[in-house]
Structures are given as C-alpha cells and as structure tokens.
Design an enzyme around this catalytic site. Structure first.
Site, PDB file in Angstrom:
ATOM      1  N   HIS A  49      24.659  39.979  35.868  1.00 56.94           N
ATOM      2  CA  HIS A  49      25.679  39.295  35.061  1.00 56.94           C
ATOM      3  C   HIS A  49      27.031  40.006  35.111  1.00 56.94           C
ATOM      4  CE1 HIS A  49      24.474  41.856  31.485  1.00 56.94           C
ATOM      5  NE2 HIS A  49      25.762  41.733  31.212  1.00 56.94           N
ATOM      6  N   ASP A  93      18.000  41.613  36.177  1.00 56.51           N
ATOM      7  CA  ASP A  93      19.455  41.539  36.002  1.00 56.51           C
ATOM      8  C   ASP A  93      20.159  42.676  36.760  1.00 56.51           C
ATOM      9  OD1 ASP A  93      22.012  41.023  35.151  1.00 56.51           O
ATOM     10  OD2 ASP A  93      21.490  40.838  33.036  1.00 56.51           O
ATOM     11  N   SER A 147      26.335  47.194  29.664  1.00 56.51           N
ATOM     12  CA  SER A 147      25.627  46.446  30.693  1.00 56.51           C
ATOM     13  C   SER A 147      25.824  47.118  32.034  1.00 56.51           C
ATOM     14  CB  SER A 147      26.148  45.022  30.767  1.00 56.51           C
ATOM     15  OG  SER A 147      25.450  44.231  29.865  1.00 56.51           O
TER      16      SER A 147
HETATM   17  N1  ARG Z   1      23.397  39.580  26.458  1.00 54.46           N
HETATM   18  C1  ARG Z   1      23.811  40.367  27.581  1.00 54.46           C
HETATM   19  C2  ARG Z   1      25.202  40.950  27.315  1.00 54.46           C
HETATM   20  O1  ARG Z   1      25.650  40.931  26.231  1.00 54.46           O
HETATM   21  C3  ARG Z   1      23.739  39.575  28.840  1.00 54.46           C
HETATM   22  C4  ARG Z   1      24.759  38.540  29.011  1.00 54.46           C
HETATM   23  C5  ARG Z   1      24.720  37.760  30.277  1.00 54.46           C
HETATM   24  N2  ARG Z   1      23.763  36.689  30.274  1.00 54.46           N
HETATM   25  C6  ARG Z   1      23.967  35.453  29.752  1.00 54.46           C
HETATM   26  N3  ARG Z   1      22.999  34.585  29.783  1.00 54.46           N
HETATM   27  N4  ARG Z   1      25.095  35.068  29.238  1.00 54.46           N
HETATM   28  O2  ARG Z   1      26.142  40.937  28.008  1.00 54.46           O
HETATM   29  N1  GLU Z   2      24.832  42.551  27.943  1.00 52.05           N
HETATM   30  C1  GLU Z   2      25.764  43.445  27.337  1.00 52.05           C
HETATM   31  C2  GLU Z   2      26.950  43.775  28.233  1.00 52.05           C
HETATM   32  O1  GLU Z   2      27.387  42.966  29.010  1.00 52.05           O
HETATM   33  C3  GLU Z   2      25.066  44.646  26.890  1.00 52.05           C
HETATM   34  C4  GLU Z   2      24.232  44.228  25.806  1.00 52.05           C
HETATM   35  C5  GLU Z   2      24.733  44.681  24.498  1.00 52.05           C
HETATM   36  O2  GLU Z   2      25.692  44.137  23.952  1.00 52.05           O
HETATM   37  O3  GLU Z   2      24.080  45.610  24.051  1.00 52.05           O
HETATM   38  O4  GLU Z   2      27.534  44.818  28.158  1.00 52.05           O
END
Ligand code: ARG
Ligand code: GLU
Length: 673
Positions: free
Chosen positions: A84, A206, A610
C-alpha cells in the site's frame, strides 16, 4: 494519603521491573531505554541502533515517498516496503494493458526494474538538538541552509518536540532514482482490501520491492540509465527463524502523528465532533465512488487508490471513537487534570488558558477540517490550478493528462453535489462569493449541478482547447479562495498545534514533566525516526475470545473466493497450496504443515510506520509492519497494552510469495538467503 499513593506507585514501578511497551523513542536518545529493552530480551547496544560514528541500523531505514517507511535488505540498495506504500507508484506504472496492480510485476534483472518518476526516499544522516541555537536567535532557515550545504543530496528539517520545548535538526540524504523491482498481485498485496483493513486475524501480503539507484560515486542523482544500485552503509539481515508468543520485537520507522498529551477538551472534540463528522462525510464519498466502481472494471482501477485512501482513515476513526469511549479517555484525562490542578495550584492557570484557547479556535479548526473533507475532495478544481500554475505549457499538458487518466466526470459531479451540500449546511466560513453562487442557483445542490453542466473541462480533449479563464470551474476556484485563506490560520498537524493553543501546551507539558515523575515522556510522533519495542502477543478480542498472534496460509485458503474481487487469490497460490510444496518456507505449526503469513505484537505504532522493519532481539528483519487492529487506533491518543496490537507481514510469507508466486529467486539470493 499522598504517602501511601507514592508507595503504591513505587511498588508498581519496581515490581513490573520494566516499563510498559508504550512509547516512540528518538534513536539518538535510545540509551535512556536500553536497560528496559535489554530486560525484555534485546541483545544489541544503543550504538548499534543509532550512531554518528559508525554504520548502524538507522542507515538501513528509509522514509519512503514522504509518508511511509522502508528498509534496505541488500548491499545493492534493495528496498522493502508495504504494497500500500508502493501503491501510487505501481498504479502510475499500470495501464489496462500492463496492469501490474492486478497481475503483479517481477523484474528478472536490473535492466527490467522500472523507474518511478517522482518517487523519493530519504535516509537519516544525523539528528542533533538545536534548541539552544534557536534560542540564541538563529532561524530555522539558517540552520537548514547550513546543514543542506554539507553534502550531496542533503535535505534538512527542524522539528519541534514536546510542543516546542525542544527542537531537533534532522539531516537526510534524498534519493530520487528509485525503481520498482517487484510487487505481488493486488489479490495478495491487498488481500482482503478494505474489508480486512484494520482487522486481525489478517492474511495480507502487504509488501512491494524497490531499489535505490545512485551515480558512480554512490551519491543521490536524478534518474539516468547509467545509474548504479546504491551501496548502503548498512542493510538489514533477514531472519527466517520465525517468531513465537512473547518474543522481543522492535520497530524502526517514521510514525506520523500522535497526541499523547492533549487535554480532555481536545479528546472530547475528537470523539464527539471531529471524528463523527469526518466519518459521515467519508461514508457519502465512499458510497458514490464504490457505486461507480461496481459498474466498470476501468473505473474500479481509476478510483482504486482514491477509494482506499478515503476508506483507510474512515475506518480508523471509527475504531478510534470506540476505543476512546471504551477506555474512558476523556474521564481519565479530566481526573489527571484535576490532580495536576490540586498539586500545582500555581500552574492551574495553564489548564484554564488551554481550555480558553481551544474554545477560541474551535470554530476555525472545525471549518478547516470540514473544508478539507468536503470542498478539497472535489477533484476538477485541480485542473484549474494546473492551468494557472507556473509550469511550462508542456508540463501543464503532462500534469493534466495524468489527472484525467484517473478521473471520471460523473463521479466528480456526484461528489461535488454531495460535498457542497454538506458544506453549505455545516460550514460557517462560507465566502461571500460562494454564497452568491449558491444563491444564484437555488442553493449548493443547484449550483453544483449547474457547475458540472456548464464547465468545459470534463476531459483532457476539452481541457486542451478550453477557455479556462472564462470557465465556471475557474469561477468556483476563485470563490473558494477566501475560505482557503481563512482556514490556513488553522491548518496544523492537529488541533493542539495551532500556535495560539500550542503556546500554552509548551509550559503545560514542561510542567507535567517536572511533576509526573513516573510517566515516561516520549515526544509525540511527527514523522521523524523512532524506535518502538514490545513483544509478539495475542490478545483478548472480546469476552472469552482470544486471538492467536500468528496467521497462516490456511486462513488465506478459507477466505479465497473467485467471486469476490478482494478475495480472489492468483491461481498460482492455489496451485502451490494444493501440492503443499512450500520448499524452505514451510513450517509445522500446531501440528500442521503450513506457511506463516502475518503476526501481531505490542509495538506502539501509527500511520507512517507502514513498511517499517520489524526486528528481532538481534536486530534482524522478521517482518514488515503494515497496520494496527481496529481496537488499537485510539493508541494515537491513549495506548493500552492489553489491547493495542500492530500487524506485521511475516518475512517468511514475503519470501514465499517472491519465490513461489513471483519466481524471483534472484532477489532472495541477493538478500543472502
Ligand atoms: N490501515 C493501514 C494503514 O493505515 C493500511 C492502509 C492501506 N489499505 C487500505 N485498504 N486502504 O495505512
Ligand atoms: N497502515 C498504516 C500506515 O500507512 C500503519 C498503520 C497504523 O496506522 O498503525 O502507516
């Protein structure tokens, strides 16, 4: 009474013998934590983590694309991050014909690696406290200019910690020839997509793979075919030994934003006003985009990244509100403030001043957030900005073409109708110009419809010949300028960072540090390099429902469903599973021969972490951080070790996919495995 309390606090502090796993620590000050880290199993020294005299782990960590983390895993600048995080670059390289997002991509040699224009990574050279220099009258700009003159590709920033009590200079090297080496198909890299996002148990691969290129002197350089792979001062060794419950884990990365020290008023604003408003606005945008995506594979691709970005914070905020309420954060903060007042009567005015400052700025900050979530999301205004920018004509055409590649007029029209309607209903900073436009068309809805009926900027073809100065979209952009200008006074990282509020936070946090001796004060995350450490751990998700800390390929196969886009794994993965020929990546877990996929730990992380390297007690790479659980997201405000878990893609799954799905064994060899 006070004495007993103190005694209890002492007993608690010593009987746990170690601190909680909370905190995101500055690498240059990690020696203050190293005793605790060692007590929890860490085997290396503070100098191994961060040193300005010798190569250290920090030399292998990168800030990826300005908002994620990545790690170098070979002598040739091979870089791992999340799928991502590489998503925008991968999407930019994808077309319906070469759809790397859907099908994946694997270079089989350096020559096949794909340049990613605009993609940058930064590696920290050094960090130094400059509080005194600022106090002595030097400006940030002077300090930055001096630092940037010190080396090729140097970029510097001065960042404040603890609401301006301390300032640090960070010097980075910026690399701008970064190439895509490999990515799994989305069905692996984004497996489960928004359904599974922020959820444990998780089965997402991921990760994506890039490489840094440099000139013949191993220095940052613009893209050139003759550039060479970067030779880093240090890279991470990979460990395939695997993890088990209780193992030490450390995260080295760039957490973006936490608000550990905010007062009860700010917590209340987040839980009762900000998050609920933003959630409901995003629900509408997601419904509009999702409906359009369901009608065509082309639109699905065009809006994939946009949808994912909007959905991500939308879901995070929902978890955050639940978490704040579950933990009773507001009441706890209030009690803490009452205690502070009682024990520091001479400083109680700080809390009053803070409360008054929040109240003074509440309307402005709300309007800033509202504008960001409504008007700023209307995309067509961007081509007007391109047209009137100071780019050359050729650059304008390129920028506009890129914009229209992922733009659908009908989607934007629906978004504009919905968002302007919301803005009209909730906004109090509406400019006279915009009010007049609304009034002339029977309100925001009528105006938005008229605007999209009459603009001549609906496609790139039209854009090329349009009279943009006379276009109604330009009139719209002009009408919102006064609002943009007004909210700029409130455009800060958080509500509490508005200068008129922050100036009270500075003495308040200083007073807290002098008063609350048992609290471990880490500076709030601000996208600077940090270390967090903890352990692999399951947790009680709900009453009586314990979640194990590791998932396996069995879970992928259970979710596999060719009918559902986000769970339709590539056939090659089904084939490997059918034969169970996992090669060196197969392990026996709980009596089953399988492949590990993800695990969770107690590391304190946030957005920006991330792609961060997850390291074992010897500093070896065991996984790539990519998420937190739904129950954790209030950790940006209050971290709760019993509940908060970060989610990690097991390095063994990364290698398995590279090998068995990608056929990219040469990369595994390059990592020295
Ligand atoms: N939750 C993760 C973060 O905060 C992954 C985000 C990317 N994935 C998604 N389905 N939007 O960034
Ligand atoms: N998916 C998040 C990012 O893009 C990390 C997840 C979080 O917020 O802990 O940095």
């Amino acid at each position: 009474m006070r004495k007993t309390l103190l005694l209890v606090a002492l007993i608690v502090a010593t009987s746990f013998s170690a601190f909680a796993d909370k905190g995101m620590w500055l690498p240059s000050l990690i020696s203050s934590r190293i005793k605790d880290m060692k007590a929890k199993g860490f085997k290396l020294s503070a100098e191994d983590i961060y040193s300005i005299n010798k190569a250290s782990l920090k030399d292998a960590v990168v800030l990826f694309d300005g908002g994620c983390t990545g790690e170098i895993v070979s002598e040739k600048g091979l870089l791992l991050t999340n799928h991502h995080c590489g998503y925008d670059a991968i999407q930019a390289l994808s077309t319906v014909e070469y759809d790397y997002l859907t099908n994946g991509f694997w270079a089989m040699s350096h020559a096949e690696e794909l340049p990613c224009p605009g993609l940058k990574v930064h590696i920290l050279v050094s960090m130094k406290e400059v509080t005194d220099r600022l106090a002595a009258g030097e400006t940030k700009q002077q300090i930055i200019a001096e630092a940037e003159a010190e080396g090729v590709g140097y970029r510097a920033t001065v960042e404040s910690m603890y609401y301006g009590n301390i300032a640090y200079l960070f010097i980075y090297r910026e690399f701008n020839d970064v190439r895509l080496v490999g990515t799994p198909p989305s069905a692996i890299g984004k497996f489960g997509a928004d359904n599974d996002n922020w959820i444990w148990p998780r089965h997402t691969g991921d990760f994506s793979v890039f490489r840094i290129y440099v000139n013949e002197n191993n220095e940052p350089a613009e893209y050139s075919a003759s550039n060479k792979p970067y030779k880093p001062a240090r890279h991470f060794e990979v460990s395939t030994a695997g993890v088990k419950e209780g193992d030490f884990t450390m995260i080295y990365g760039f957490p973006g934003n936490t608000q550990e020290y905010i007062t009860s008023d700010a917590v209340k604003y987040i839980a009762e006003t900000s998050d609920p408003t933003k959630i409901s606005l995003r629900t509408q945008r997601l419904d509009i985009i999702g409906a359009a995506q369901a009608t065509s594979p082309k639109i699905r691709l065009q809006y994939a990244a946009k949808h994912a970005n909007i959905a991500n914070a939308w879901k995070k905020w929902q978890g955050e509100v639940l978490g704040i309420n579950r933990l009773g954060t507001y009441a706890k903060k209030l009690a803490y403030e009452t205690r502070f007042r009682e024990e520091n009567p001479d400083k109680a005015y700080l809390l009053d001043s803070l409360a008054a400052a929040y109240a003074r700025n509440a309307e402005g900050y709300f309007n800033y957030e509202l504008y960001t979530e409504t008007i700023r999301g209307i995309e067509l205004q961007q081509v007007v900005k391109i047209a009137f920018s100071n780019l050359t004509n050729e650059e304008k055409m390129e920028a506009a073409e890129r914009f229209y590649k992922d733009f659908v007029m009908d989607v934007d029209r629906s978004l504009a109708v919905a968002m302007l309607t919301e803005y009209e209903a909730k906004g109090t900073f509406i400019s006279e110009e915009l009010k007049a436009l609304f009034a002339a068309h029977g309100g925001a809805k009528g105006y938005a419809e008229w605007l999209y009926d009459n603009t001549k900027l609906g496609s790139f073809e039209e854009f090329k010949t349009a009279n943009i100065s006379e276009d109604p979209m330009t009139e719209f952009v002009m009408a919102i300028q006064p609002i943009a200008k007004r909210i700029s006074a409130y455009t800060y990282r958080n509500f509490s960072n508005i200068p008129d509020i922050e100036r009270w936070f500075r003495p308040y946090v200083k007073a807290l540090m002098e008063w609350d001796k048992f609290r471990a004060f880490f500076p709030d995350a601000n996208l600077t390099l940090r270390v967090a450490y903890g352990k692999v751990a399951g947790y009680e998700y709900a009453d009586g429902e314990y979640h194990l800390p590791q998932t396996t390929i069995e879970g992928i196969m259970e979710k596999d469903n060719p009918e559902i886009y986000d769970y339709n794994i590539p056939q090659s993965l089904r084939d490997v599973y059918a034969t169970k020929e996992y090669g060196r990546w197969g392990v026996t877990m709980n009596g089953k021969y399988t492949v590990p996929v993800c695990f969770i730990a107690t590391n304190h992380t946030t957005g920006g972490n991330s792609g961060s390297p997850v390291l074992n007690n010897k500093g070896q790479l065991i996984g790539i951080n990519f998420d937190r659980t739904w129950l954790s997201t209030m950790s940006d405000i209050e971290f709760d070790e019993t509940l908060c878990r970060n989610i990690i893609c097991d390095i063994r799954y990364v290698l398995f996919v590279m090998d068995k799905v990608g056929g990219a064994g040469w990369l595994i060899e390059e990592m020295g495995l």
